[in-house]
Design an enzyme around this catalytic site. Structure first.
Site, short mmCIF file in Angstrom:
data_model
loop_
_atom_site.label_atom_id
_atom_site.label_comp_id
_atom_site.label_asym_id
_atom_site.label_seq_id
_atom_site.Cartn_x
_atom_site.Cartn_y
_atom_site.Cartn_z
CB SER A 140 -0.87 0.02 1.26
OG SER A 140 -1.46 1.29 1.44
CE1 TYR A 155 -3.80 -2.10 5.38
CE2 TYR A 155 -3.09 0.12 4.81
CZ TYR A 155 -3.65 -1.10 4.44
OH TYR A 155 -4.05 -1.29 3.14
P1 NAD Z 1 -11.95 -5.60 0.80
O1 NAD Z 1 -12.36 -5.47 2.22
O2 NAD Z 1 -13.03 -5.68 -0.25
O3 NAD Z 1 -11.02 -6.88 0.61
C1 NAD Z 1 -10.33 -7.52 1.64
C2 NAD Z 1 -10.73 -8.99 1.64
O4 NAD Z 1 -9.85 -9.68 2.53
C3 NAD Z 1 -12.16 -9.23 2.14
O5 NAD Z 1 -12.87 -10.02 1.20
C4 NAD Z 1 -11.96 -9.98 3.45
O6 NAD Z 1 -12.98 -10.90 3.76
C5 NAD Z 1 -10.62 -10.66 3.20
N1 NAD Z 1 -9.96 -11.06 4.45
C6 NAD Z 1 -9.84 -10.33 5.60
N2 NAD Z 1 -9.20 -11.06 6.53
C7 NAD Z 1 -8.90 -12.26 5.97
C8 NAD Z 1 -8.26 -13.44 6.44
N3 NAD Z 1 -7.79 -13.53 7.69
N4 NAD Z 1 -8.13 -14.48 5.59
C9 NAD Z 1 -8.62 -14.41 4.32
N5 NAD Z 1 -9.25 -13.33 3.83
C10 NAD Z 1 -9.38 -12.27 4.65
O7 NAD Z 1 -11.00 -4.36 0.52
P2 NAD Z 1 -9.98 -4.01 -0.67
O8 NAD Z 1 -9.84 -2.53 -0.64
O9 NAD Z 1 -10.37 -4.68 -1.92
O10 NAD Z 1 -8.62 -4.60 -0.11
C11 NAD Z 1 -7.83 -5.55 -0.77
C12 NAD Z 1 -6.38 -5.35 -0.37
O11 NAD Z 1 -5.93 -4.10 -0.90
C13 NAD Z 1 -6.10 -5.29 1.13
O12 NAD Z 1 -4.90 -5.98 1.42
C14 NAD Z 1 -5.91 -3.81 1.39
O13 NAD Z 1 -5.13 -3.57 2.53
C15 NAD Z 1 -5.22 -3.40 0.11
N6 NAD Z 1 -5.25 -1.98 -0.22
C16 NAD Z 1 -6.43 -1.34 -0.38
C17 NAD Z 1 -6.43 0.00 -0.71
C18 NAD Z 1 -7.71 0.77 -0.88
O14 NAD Z 1 -7.67 2.00 -0.91
N7 NAD Z 1 -8.85 0.10 -1.01
C19 NAD Z 1 -5.21 0.68 -0.90
C20 NAD Z 1 -4.01 -0.01 -0.74
C21 NAD Z 1 -4.04 -1.35 -0.41
#
Ligand code: NAD
Length: 249
Positions: A140, A155
């Protein structure tokens, strides 16, 4: 068809509006057979079913090493091969550094960092034996600039850890034909931040984004596609920013 005949495992792909599912859809459209692994087993199964009957959705807690091994075993039993692993599962927690307690520290490290190690370890015997594989990990912008609007310092630390872990894996696995890379997205509109960005905050954020918009899941899915496909055959240990130019300096 960049991924024809390949099988891809994607963690955290259950959420219909998430980056994982956008990646799953993109990979399926490029010919891959997709296995969605998520803590939300029913959501993973539903997401896979939406992609078509050849795709699988399996419950998996990435913080549990044995559960990762079990889930990858199920994928291999169903598909016979794994070419690609996308370590996407993650969670945030918007708290100040002085409020981080041992439980929240552990939980954020476990899902975002330890989960990447455990799931990668689970696919390693198979990929090493076949002398081929592409692993891409979700970091991230929070790892690079510190903090974030939505994630806490724990985080940022976990996502910075992902960069180090991925680079170390890239070094150790290169001789086995396995590539390991990272993406560092900026602010992407998904459920993880839905409803949490005030109008004022949005204006401030956009002031620092030269492309003048927040990201959408497809922006990240496209980079995962590049890293998963043979287009990136000579790319390993790389970190690709997907942030609209947020870090230009
Ligand atoms: P999201 O909440 O839709 O996706 C996260 C998924 O991870 C969910 O489906 C959740 O059920 C799953 N999850 C959580 N804990 C888990 C576990 N212990 N085992 C298996 N699955 C688990 O949100 P997103 O924004 O699509 O996030 C996806 C990734 O992108 C994450 O790692 C997040 O940190 C990263 N990210 C997101 C952003 C943003 O702005 N959305 C920016 C940078 C990084």
């Amino acid at each position: 068809m960049l991924l024809k005949g390949k099988t891809a495992v994607i963690s955290g792909g259950a959420g219909a509006r998430g980056i994982g599912f956008a990646t799953a859809k993109t990979f399926a459209a490029q010919g891959a057979r997709v296995a969605i692994l998520d803590l939300d087993a029913a959501g993973a199964a539903k997401a896979a079913a939406e992609l078509g009957p050849e795709h699988v959705g399996i419950g998996c807690d990435v913080t549990d090493k044995a559960d990762c091994a079990r889930a990858i075993g199920e994928v291999l039993a169903a598909t016979g091969r794994i070419d690609i692993l996308i370590n996407n599962a993650g969670i945030t927690q918007a708290i100040k550094v002085w409020d981080i307690d041992p439980e929240s520290w552990a939980r954020i490290q476990d899902v975002n960092l330890k989960g990447v190690l455990y799931l990668s370890q689970a696919v390693m015997p198979h990929m090493r034996e076949r002398k081929a594989g592409a692993i891409a990990c979700m970091s991230s912008v929070s790892a690079q600039r510190g903090g974030g609007i939505l994630g806490g310092a724990h985080y940022s630390a976990a996502k910075a850890g992902v960069l180090g872990l991925a680079k170390a894996m890239a070094r150790e696995l290169g001789a086995d034909g396995i590539r390991v890379n990272c993406v560092t997205p900026g602010l992407i509109q998904t459920d993880i931040n839905a409803g949490k960005i005030s109008d004022d905050a949005r204006v401030k954020i956009l002031e620092n984004i030269p492309l003048n918009r927040l990201g959408v899941p497809q922006d990240v899915a496209n980079i995962f596609l590049f890293l998963a496909s043979d287009l990136s055959a000579y790319v390993t240990g790389a970190v690709i920013d997907v942030n609209g130019g947020m870090l230009i300096h």
